[in-house]
Design a protein around this motif. Structure first.
Motif, mmCIF file in Angstrom:
data_model
loop_
_atom_site.group_PDB
_atom_site.id
_atom_site.type_symbol
_atom_site.label_atom_id
_atom_site.label_comp_id
_atom_site.label_asym_id
_atom_site.label_seq_id
_atom_site.Cartn_x
_atom_site.Cartn_y
_atom_site.Cartn_z
ATOM 1 N N GLY A 67 4.681 9.690 10.804
ATOM 2 C CA GLY A 67 4.087 8.358 10.726
ATOM 3 C C GLY A 67 3.030 8.166 9.661
ATOM 4 O O GLY A 67 2.428 7.084 9.574
ATOM 5 N N ARG A 68 2.775 9.151 8.813
ATOM 6 C CA ARG A 68 1.775 8.998 7.752
ATOM 7 C C ARG A 68 2.360 8.183 6.599
ATOM 8 O O ARG A 68 3.484 8.412 6.169
ATOM 9 C CB ARG A 68 1.286 10.361 7.253
ATOM 10 N N LYS A 69 1.568 7.223 6.119
ATOM 11 C CA LYS A 69 1.985 6.347 5.032
ATOM 12 C C LYS A 69 1.578 6.985 3.702
ATOM 13 O O LYS A 69 0.423 7.354 3.518
ATOM 14 C CB LYS A 69 1.347 4.974 5.192
ATOM 15 N N VAL A 70 2.539 7.090 2.782
ATOM 16 C CA VAL A 70 2.305 7.758 1.501
ATOM 17 C C VAL A 70 2.420 6.748 0.367
ATOM 18 O O VAL A 70 3.464 6.125 0.174
ATOM 19 C CB VAL A 70 3.314 8.906 1.271
ATOM 20 N N SER A 71 1.344 6.597 -0.392
ATOM 21 C CA SER A 71 1.348 5.752 -1.579
ATOM 22 C C SER A 71 1.695 6.622 -2.784
ATOM 23 O O SER A 71 1.130 7.698 -2.961
ATOM 24 C CB SER A 71 -0.027 5.107 -1.785
ATOM 25 N N VAL A 72 2.643 6.152 -3.611
ATOM 26 C CA VAL A 72 3.085 6.918 -4.783
ATOM 27 C C VAL A 72 2.834 6.080 -6.039
ATOM 28 O O VAL A 72 3.249 4.919 -6.115
ATOM 29 C CB VAL A 72 4.586 7.267 -4.696
ATOM 30 N N LYS A 73 2.153 6.667 -7.004
ATOM 31 C CA LYS A 73 1.923 6.025 -8.302
ATOM 32 C C LYS A 73 2.379 6.992 -9.387
ATOM 33 O O LYS A 73 2.274 8.211 -9.232
ATOM 34 C CB LYS A 73 0.441 5.703 -8.511
ATOM 35 N N MET A 74 2.870 6.436 -10.485
ATOM 36 C CA MET A 74 3.315 7.286 -11.586
ATOM 37 C C MET A 74 2.869 6.691 -12.910
ATOM 38 O O MET A 74 2.916 5.479 -13.098
ATOM 39 C CB MET A 74 4.834 7.448 -11.567
ATOM 40 N N ILE A 75 2.412 7.574 -13.809
ATOM 41 C CA ILE A 75 2.011 7.181 -15.150
ATOM 42 C C ILE A 75 2.834 8.002 -16.133
ATOM 43 O O ILE A 75 2.847 9.233 -16.062
ATOM 44 C CB ILE A 75 0.501 7.419 -15.374
ATOM 45 N N ARG B 61 -3.186 4.129 -17.317
ATOM 46 C CA ARG B 61 -3.507 3.593 -15.987
ATOM 47 C C ARG B 61 -2.378 2.716 -15.490
ATOM 48 O O ARG B 61 -1.537 2.252 -16.251
ATOM 49 C CB ARG B 61 -4.824 2.837 -16.012
ATOM 50 N N THR B 62 -2.389 2.486 -14.163
ATOM 51 C CA THR B 62 -1.349 1.664 -13.545
ATOM 52 C C THR B 62 -2.014 0.735 -12.531
ATOM 53 O O THR B 62 -3.200 0.420 -12.668
ATOM 54 C CB THR B 62 -0.244 2.560 -12.925
ATOM 55 N N THR B 63 -1.310 0.322 -11.505
ATOM 56 C CA THR B 63 -1.834 -0.659 -10.550
ATOM 57 C C THR B 63 -2.894 -0.046 -9.630
ATOM 58 O O THR B 63 -3.081 1.167 -9.578
ATOM 59 C CB THR B 63 -0.681 -1.216 -9.690
ATOM 60 N N ARG B 64 -3.554 -0.892 -8.901
ATOM 61 C CA ARG B 64 -4.596 -0.451 -7.962
ATOM 62 C C ARG B 64 -3.999 0.243 -6.742
ATOM 63 O O ARG B 64 -2.892 -0.072 -6.315
ATOM 64 C CB ARG B 64 -5.417 -1.643 -7.473
ATOM 65 N N LEU B 65 -4.759 1.146 -6.183
ATOM 66 C CA LEU B 65 -4.428 1.775 -4.907
ATOM 67 C C LEU B 65 -4.829 0.795 -3.809
ATOM 68 O O LEU B 65 -5.979 0.355 -3.760
ATOM 69 C CB LEU B 65 -5.202 3.089 -4.766
ATOM 70 N N LYS B 66 -3.875 0.428 -2.952
ATOM 71 C CA LYS B 66 -4.154 -0.574 -1.920
ATOM 72 C C LYS B 66 -3.865 -0.024 -0.537
ATOM 73 O O LYS B 66 -2.979 0.798 -0.354
ATOM 74 C CB LYS B 66 -3.296 -1.824 -2.152
ATOM 75 N N ASP B 67 -4.607 -0.521 0.437
ATOM 76 C CA ASP B 67 -4.361 -0.173 1.837
ATOM 77 C C ASP B 67 -3.093 -0.873 2.320
ATOM 78 O O ASP B 67 -2.710 -1.908 1.765
ATOM 79 C CB ASP B 67 -5.544 -0.626 2.693
ATOM 80 N N PRO B 68 -2.443 -0.327 3.350
ATOM 81 C CA PRO B 68 -2.785 0.892 4.086
ATOM 82 C C PRO B 68 -2.089 2.116 3.486
ATOM 83 O O PRO B 68 -0.985 2.010 2.973
ATOM 84 C CB PRO B 68 -2.226 0.604 5.483
ATOM 85 N N TRP B 69 -2.750 3.262 3.538
ATOM 86 C CA TRP B 69 -2.139 4.522 3.133
ATOM 87 C C TRP B 69 -2.903 5.673 3.789
ATOM 88 O O TRP B 69 -4.076 5.537 4.114
ATOM 89 C CB TRP B 69 -2.113 4.680 1.606
ATOM 90 N N ASP B 70 -2.214 6.776 3.997
ATOM 91 C CA ASP B 70 -2.823 7.989 4.557
ATOM 92 C C ASP B 70 -2.842 9.116 3.542
ATOM 93 O O ASP B 70 -3.729 9.967 3.567
ATOM 94 C CB ASP B 70 -2.038 8.456 5.793
ATOM 95 N N ASP B 71 -1.829 9.148 2.672
ATOM 96 C CA ASP B 71 -1.722 10.171 1.636
ATOM 97 C C ASP B 71 -1.389 9.480 0.321
ATOM 98 O O ASP B 71 -0.642 8.496 0.308
ATOM 99 C CB ASP B 71 -0.633 11.197 1.984
ATOM 100 N N PHE B 72 -1.927 10.007 -0.759
ATOM 101 C CA PHE B 72 -1.770 9.401 -2.075
ATOM 102 C C PHE B 72 -1.239 10.463 -3.033
ATOM 103 O O PHE B 72 -1.792 11.554 -3.127
ATOM 104 C CB PHE B 72 -3.134 8.857 -2.522
ATOM 105 N N GLY C 3 0.758 -1.242 0.000
ATOM 106 C CA GLY C 3 0.000 0.000 0.000
ATOM 107 C C GLY C 3 0.786 1.287 0.000
ATOM 108 O O GLY C 3 0.326 2.276 -0.530
ATOM 109 N N TYR C 4 1.962 1.314 0.582
ATOM 110 C CA TYR C 4 2.660 2.596 0.656
ATOM 111 C C TYR C 4 4.143 2.462 0.340
ATOM 112 O O TYR C 4 4.728 1.392 0.427
ATOM 113 C CB TYR C 4 2.454 3.252 2.020
ATOM 114 N N ASP C 5 4.721 3.596 -0.067
ATOM 115 C CA ASP C 5 6.118 3.633 -0.505
ATOM 116 C C ASP C 5 6.989 4.493 0.397
ATOM 117 O O ASP C 5 8.188 4.269 0.516
ATOM 118 C CB ASP C 5 6.192 4.191 -1.928
#
Length: 199
Positions: A110-118, A126-137, A102-104
């Motif tokens: 302590g906030r978990k940040v998910s990062v996606k790039m296209i 499009r890219t992969t699904r957003l998965k838990d756990p994350w606090d910021d995207f 879920g996060y990178d």
């Protein structure tokens, strides 16, 4: 050349055998800030992206020989996200392992940040699904020259508000370029920055 680097930094030869040099800061505990020099990183990323562009051009000519992607783009996406968050005054570290679900990144609070790039080469957008756990995207869109066309930021609270207002939206959506548009997830519920300079 480790010895030459040591002499360049400290102005003298090392007093014992040196196998590696590490620079560390303690800004988190001292309440101060530390500034990293990004010149070397920027130079290498620019060279890589130019080589990647040339690679893609050749892959178009020889698809049977050159195809696929690599994880370096994911690392570059995380680097862009770090620079973006630093600009907002948020300090972050990479996740403890590469396989954190879920996060990178994780902020110093302590906030978990998910990062996606296209990238611009991604024809489906499009890219992969957003998965838990994350606090910021954070979603990054690169153009065909690998410059940031758009970068979007969304916190979990606004994501849940979006889902409440749009009950058909998935809790784990496929991440799409359209999310950065004016009527997309980031455009309506988060923030979108155009032409963010990271190099």
């Amino acid at each position: 050349d480790i010895i030459a680097d040591y002499v360049k930094v400290f102005g003298k030869s090392p007093e014992c055998d040196v196998g590696a040099i590490a620079f560390m800061t303690n800004a988190e505990h001292t309440g101060t800030t530390a500034v990293a020099m990004y010149d070397d990183i920027s130079i290498v990323i620019k060279a890589y992206l130019k080589a990647r562009k040339d690679y893609i051009r050749l892959a178009g000519k020889f698809p049977e020989l050159l195809k696929g992607n690599d994880n370096i783009m994911g690392s570059i996406g995380e680097y862009i996200a770090i620079r973006y968050l630093e600009g907002r005054g948020i300090r972050v570290n990479k996740a403890a392992t590469k396989s954190e679900p879920g996060y990178d990144l994780i902020t110093t609070t302590g906030r978990k940040v998910s990062v996606k790039m296209i990238t611009g080469e991604n024809e489906l957008g499009r890219t992969t699904r957003l998965k838990d756990p994350w606090d910021d995207f954070i979603l990054i869109e690169l153009d065909n020259d690998y410059k940031v066309k758009k970068i979007g930021y969304l916190n979990r609270t606004n994501f849940e508000r979006a889902r409440k207002e749009n009950p058909s939206w998935s809790r784990s959506p496929v991440v799409k370029r359209t999310m950065l548009g004016p009527n997309g997830l980031f455009g309506k519920y988060g923030e979108v920055v155009n032409n963010f300079k990271y190099l």
